[in-house]
Design a protein around this motif. Structure first.
Motif, mmCIF file in Angstrom:
data_model
loop_
_atom_site.group_PDB
_atom_site.id
_atom_site.type_symbol
_atom_site.label_atom_id
_atom_site.label_comp_id
_atom_site.label_asym_id
_atom_site.label_seq_id
_atom_site.Cartn_x
_atom_site.Cartn_y
_atom_site.Cartn_z
ATOM 1 N N PRO A 277 -5.278 -7.256 -3.845
ATOM 2 C CA PRO A 277 -5.049 -5.934 -4.452
ATOM 3 C C PRO A 277 -5.328 -5.901 -5.946
ATOM 4 N N SER B 209 0.829 -1.209 0.000
ATOM 5 C CA SER B 209 0.000 0.000 0.000
ATOM 6 C C SER B 209 0.864 1.261 0.000
ATOM 7 N N ILE C 165 0.255 -2.591 -9.882
ATOM 8 C CA ILE C 165 0.151 -3.520 -8.751
ATOM 9 C C ILE C 165 0.801 -4.853 -9.078
#
Length: 292
Positions: free
Chosen positions: A269, A85, A225
């Motif tokens: 994610p 994150s 990601i």
């Protein structure tokens, strides 16, 4: 309506089946040391795949999922997701700042910096890791300066170096992507009209171009990601960090259902990024339809 409702479960089952097939590839391809060749054990591979797939529908196997929540499995997951994150936030912020700064520079300087960034994207992750490791060790041995904690242990969880290394390559790729999109956006009619009116380029970027680029940035987050996740796997291994990747390694070879569940948590994610991208694309399509 029924098709939309059945789409997600079918896709999830397809993902699980594909992952199990991929997980058993070491059984399919076996290197024979005596004959020095690769042998194909398709019948054994088929047996293992069918056996693992059948475990998904055996509800008595699901208590093994609770093994993930035992000990410190959840803490390691939160630690790895924290690195992910923070790294994602660093990539977005630095990527926007660097790309906008480059676009506001003179054209000759912009071309040189863009060429340097294109060259930097060819650098592999491992080379960057080794260079940063060597820099920290050199400073400590030569000047006795310990900048930050380099390696992890049983009771240590480094943050700074993993975040720096995990964020480096995705930031370069994001800057490269944004520079290309900014250059395309500068050719739009509203930008040319604003420049003709004498509006400063900085004002055009802050009030108009960035707002139009944000949907594309959100869609591109899926790729970012994926970069971050692949880098985290390498970084946790090289820096001896006992994070979530270590938990997945401990699950491998035990029960397929627990390992699949753990891997799906690792992919959360990516799933969230896909949902955000679909929402953004649907909103863009609605705006385009309403404008027509």
């Amino acid at each position: 309506m029924i098709k939309k409702i059945a789409y997600l479960p079918v896709r999830l089952l397809a993902m699980l089946a594909g992952f199990i097939c991929l997980l058993n590839i070491p059984i399919l391809l076996v290197f024979n040391v005596n004959h020095k060749n690769i042998e194909f054990h398709f019948s054994q591979y088929k047996e293992y795949v069918i056996n693992n797939l059948s475990w998904l529908f055996q509800f008595e196997q699901y208590p093994y999922i609770l093994r993930f929540f035992e000990d410190d499995g959840m803490e390691k997951y939160i630690y790895t997701m924290t690195i992910l994150s923070v790294s994602l936030l660093v990539v977005i912020v630095i990527g926007l700042i660097v790309s906008i700064t480059i676009m506001l520079l003179p054209l000759s300087v912009r071309k040189r910096l863009s060429g340097f960034i294109d060259f930097t994207t060819t650098a592999p992750d491992l080379l960057i890791v080794f260079l940063l490791q060597y820099l920290v060790i050199y400073l400590y041995k030569t000047f006795h300066i310990k900048l930050f904690q380099l390696y992890g242990g049983n009771y240590t969880e480094p943050y700074f170096m993993p975040i720096v290394i995990v964020s480096f390559v995705p930031t370069i790729f994001l800057v490269q992507f944004l520079l290309r999109e900014f250059a395309n956006e500068e050719q739009q009619d509203y930008v040319l009209f604003a420049i003709a009116k004498g509006t400063p380029l900085k004002t055009i970027y802050t009030k108009h171009i960035i707002r139009n680029i944000i949907p594309l940035l959100l869609i591109h987050l899926r790729t970012v990601i994926w970069f971050l996740l692949s880098s985290i796997i390498v970084v946790e291994y090289l820096f001896n960090i006992h994070g979530y990747v270590d938990v997945l390694r401990s699950m491998y070879g035990t029960r397929a259902i627990s390992f699949v569940f753990g891997f799906l948590l690792f992919a959360v994610p990516v799933i969230i990024a896909n949902i955000i991208a679909k929402i953004v694309m649907m909103s863009k399509n609605r705006k385009g339809t309403s404008s027509v």
